[in-house]
Design a protein around this motif. Structure first.
Motif, short mmCIF file in Angstrom:
data_model
loop_
_atom_site.label_atom_id
_atom_site.label_comp_id
_atom_site.label_asym_id
_atom_site.label_seq_id
_atom_site.Cartn_x
_atom_site.Cartn_y
_atom_site.Cartn_z
N ASP A 194 0.80 -1.23 0.00
CA ASP A 194 0.00 0.00 0.00
C ASP A 194 0.84 1.27 0.00
N GLY A 195 2.14 1.14 -0.18
CA GLY A 195 2.95 2.33 -0.42
C GLY A 195 3.77 2.84 0.74
N TYR A 196 3.87 2.09 1.82
CA TYR A 196 4.74 2.52 2.91
C TYR A 196 6.19 2.28 2.52
N ASP A 197 7.01 3.31 2.70
CA ASP A 197 8.41 3.23 2.30
C ASP A 197 9.29 2.62 3.38
N ALA A 198 8.85 2.70 4.63
CA ALA A 198 9.58 2.12 5.75
C ALA A 198 8.61 1.81 6.87
N ILE A 199 8.96 0.82 7.67
CA ILE A 199 8.10 0.38 8.77
C ILE A 199 8.94 0.30 10.04
N PHE A 200 8.37 0.79 11.13
CA PHE A 200 9.01 0.65 12.45
C PHE A 200 8.15 -0.24 13.32
N ILE A 201 8.76 -1.28 13.88
CA ILE A 201 8.05 -2.17 14.80
C ILE A 201 8.43 -1.79 16.22
N GLY A 202 7.46 -1.28 16.95
CA GLY A 202 7.67 -0.94 18.36
C GLY A 202 6.56 -1.54 19.19
N SER A 203 6.35 -2.84 18.98
CA SER A 203 5.17 -3.51 19.54
C SER A 203 5.33 -3.93 21.00
N GLY A 204 6.50 -3.71 21.58
CA GLY A 204 6.65 -3.95 23.01
C GLY A 204 6.66 -5.41 23.40
N VAL A 205 6.49 -5.66 24.69
CA VAL A 205 6.50 -7.03 25.24
C VAL A 205 5.21 -7.24 26.03
N TRP A 206 4.25 -7.88 25.41
CA TRP A 206 2.91 -8.00 25.99
C TRP A 206 2.56 -9.41 26.43
N ARG A 207 3.43 -10.37 26.14
CA ARG A 207 3.12 -11.75 26.55
C ARG A 207 3.76 -12.01 27.91
N PRO A 208 2.98 -12.36 28.93
CA PRO A 208 3.56 -12.60 30.26
C PRO A 208 4.48 -13.81 30.26
N ARG A 209 5.54 -13.70 31.04
CA ARG A 209 6.43 -14.84 31.20
C ARG A 209 5.91 -15.70 32.33
N ALA A 210 5.71 -16.94 32.06
CA ALA A 210 5.16 -17.85 33.07
C ALA A 210 6.24 -18.34 34.00
N LEU A 211 5.82 -18.79 35.18
CA LEU A 211 6.75 -19.37 36.14
C LEU A 211 7.16 -20.78 35.75
N GLY A 212 6.26 -21.47 35.05
CA GLY A 212 6.54 -22.86 34.68
C GLY A 212 6.23 -23.83 35.80
N VAL A 213 5.35 -23.43 36.71
CA VAL A 213 4.97 -24.32 37.80
C VAL A 213 3.50 -24.72 37.65
N LYS A 214 3.14 -25.80 38.30
CA LYS A 214 1.77 -26.28 38.25
C LYS A 214 0.82 -25.26 38.87
N GLY A 215 -0.34 -25.06 38.23
CA GLY A 215 -1.38 -24.23 38.80
C GLY A 215 -1.53 -22.84 38.17
N GLU A 216 -0.72 -22.52 37.17
CA GLU A 216 -0.80 -21.17 36.61
C GLU A 216 -2.06 -20.95 35.76
N SER A 217 -2.77 -22.03 35.43
CA SER A 217 -4.01 -21.87 34.67
C SER A 217 -5.25 -21.84 35.56
N LEU A 218 -5.06 -21.92 36.88
CA LEU A 218 -6.21 -21.91 37.79
C LEU A 218 -6.92 -20.56 37.75
N GLY A 219 -8.18 -20.59 38.14
CA GLY A 219 -9.01 -19.38 38.08
C GLY A 219 -8.59 -18.28 39.03
#
Length: 410
Positions: A194-219
């Motif tokens: 569509d004609g953009y000559d350059a693109i900047f990606i500044g999308s940040g860090v939005w995915r949480p880092r999990a602990l990797g322990v049992k129970g992180e999906s609990l309510g």
């Protein structure tokens, strides 16, 4: 205002080699000149200087780790208290924000897409728009600001400031497309089509880092980056356990108290917090309790199961015992990583093992015409470091666009 900024400004020694600027400020704000202009009654000139150097000045004055940066390097702090530089900058930059006239060079006829409107994206957008490029910001959320709006509580950074800032972007001629995710209906290939000559990606860090322990999906378990986006959606109960000790953990704990939780405890793996001194002290003042040397091994419906941690003479982690820490809700606040929707829906943009976008010394990604900077390249840092990086990338993008236009006209 609790601090008398004029009296604070008068305490500045106008050092010939200002460590507050040279070693203290990642953006290298000319702090002595800012204070000199302010005391000379030239607040608008001081504000203009701040904005030119750091378009996020009004925000940095509120959320930077000043004790470790500018104020931590103030010579007055050696034998007494440092000059409250942050309060002076906040007074000046806040007053100037509504006065700044957003001017730009004649249109260059080239289009730039900015993906994400955090501090990096906004800095690049402002710098390139001022140079005459036609800039469009694509933001997946309803409002601009990125993690500044959706990751920092209003009591630390009022959203009204970001709303005022958005108006200034429009005055500069920047186009804004909210509620638009790149990697869904639109991707990088379509932007180039569509004609953009350059693109900047500044999308940040939005995915949480999990602990990797049992129970992180609990309510009753939640992630900090999700909770902070809209804490009113959550019913945490009276007792809240926060796992992690960075600034995000402090924000979560202080917000939970403000939303009605009575007993909030932060559990830190080490014997100190990684948050700034100020945020730690304010959390204590708000009634947050801290438990050190604790590491989670499981999240249960009744709270996290923690073990005591220590380190042997070789620096190796040693754990012992296991104890339930009663809590109605547990919030995991142990950093974030980037989402991968943008890179999954395009070709040529490489990432490293942490999911961070790979760039060269100029912020150029492995795909021609695509640049990146801020947290999605460096990992989760603070606003001023994202600004510093983005200023450098904006210069590189300007040079790239000029070369591209020259090649097309030759």
């Amino acid at each position: 205002m609790a601090v008398h900024v004029i009296n604070e400004a008068r305490r500045c020694l106008q050092c010939k080699k200002p460590q507050c600027q040279i070693n203290g400020c990642p953006a290298h704000t000319n702090i002595p000149e800012m204070i000199r202009l302010f005391l000379d009654g030239k607040i608008n000139q001081a504000g203009a200087m701040l904005f030119e150097n750091n378009p996020m000045s009004v925000i940095c004055s509120l959320v930077c780790d000043h004790e470790a940066q500018c104020e931590g390097h103030c010579i007055q702090g050696i034998k007494g208290s440092s000059v409250q530089i942050s309060s002076i900058e906040q007074y000046i930059s806040d007053a100037y924000l509504d006065k700044v006239v957003m001017e730009h060079e004649p249109p260059k006829g080239q289009n730039v897409a900015i993906i994400g409107s955090g501090p990096a994206g906004l800095t690049v957008a402002v710098k390139l728009a001022q140079r005459g490029y036609n800039v469009t910001i694509f933001e997946r959320m309803e409002h601009l600001g990125g993690m500044m709006r959706y990751g920092i509580p209003d009591f630390r950074l009022p959203q009204s400031i970001l709303n005022r800032y958005t108006q200034k972007l429009r005055e500069l001629g920047i186009h804004i497309r909210p509620n638009t995710t790149i990697g869904g209906a639109l991707n990088l290939d379509i932007l180039f089509r569509d004609g953009y000559d350059a693109i900047f990606i500044g999308s940040g860090v939005w995915r949480p880092r999990a602990l990797g322990v049992k129970g992180e999906s609990l309510g009753n378990c939640h992630f900090a980056v999700d909770y902070l986006q809209n804490p009113d959606c959550y019913d945490l109960g009276e007792r809240v356990a926060v796992i992690g000790s960075g600034n995000s953990a402090m924000d979560v704990a202080r917000t939970a108290i403000r939303k009605g939780s009575r007993f909030v405890t932060v559990y830190a793996r080490r014997n100190k917090v990684s948050a700034s001194v100020k945020e730690f002290e304010y959390s204590q003042a708000d009634g947050v309790v801290f438990e050190f040397g604790k590491s989670p091994v499981e999240i249960t419906p009744d709270g996290p199961l923690m073990v005591d941690t220590s380190y042997d003479e070789n620096g190796n982690l040693v754990t012992e015992g296991a104890e339930l820490c009663p809590a109605d809700s547990t919030i995991v606040a142990v950093s974030q990583v980037p989402k991968d929707k943008i890179v999954r829906t395009t070709t040529g943009v490489e990432v490293n093992e942490r999911g961070l976008i790979e760039v060269d010394e100029n912020g150029q990604t492995t795909r021609e015409g695509v640049f990146s900077g801020g947290d999605v390249v460096m990992g989760p840092f603070n606003v001023v470091l994202a600004v510093k990086d983005a200023k450098h990338v904006a210069e590189s993008m300007d040079a790239y666009l000029q070369q591209k236009k020259a090649a097309e006209n030759s």
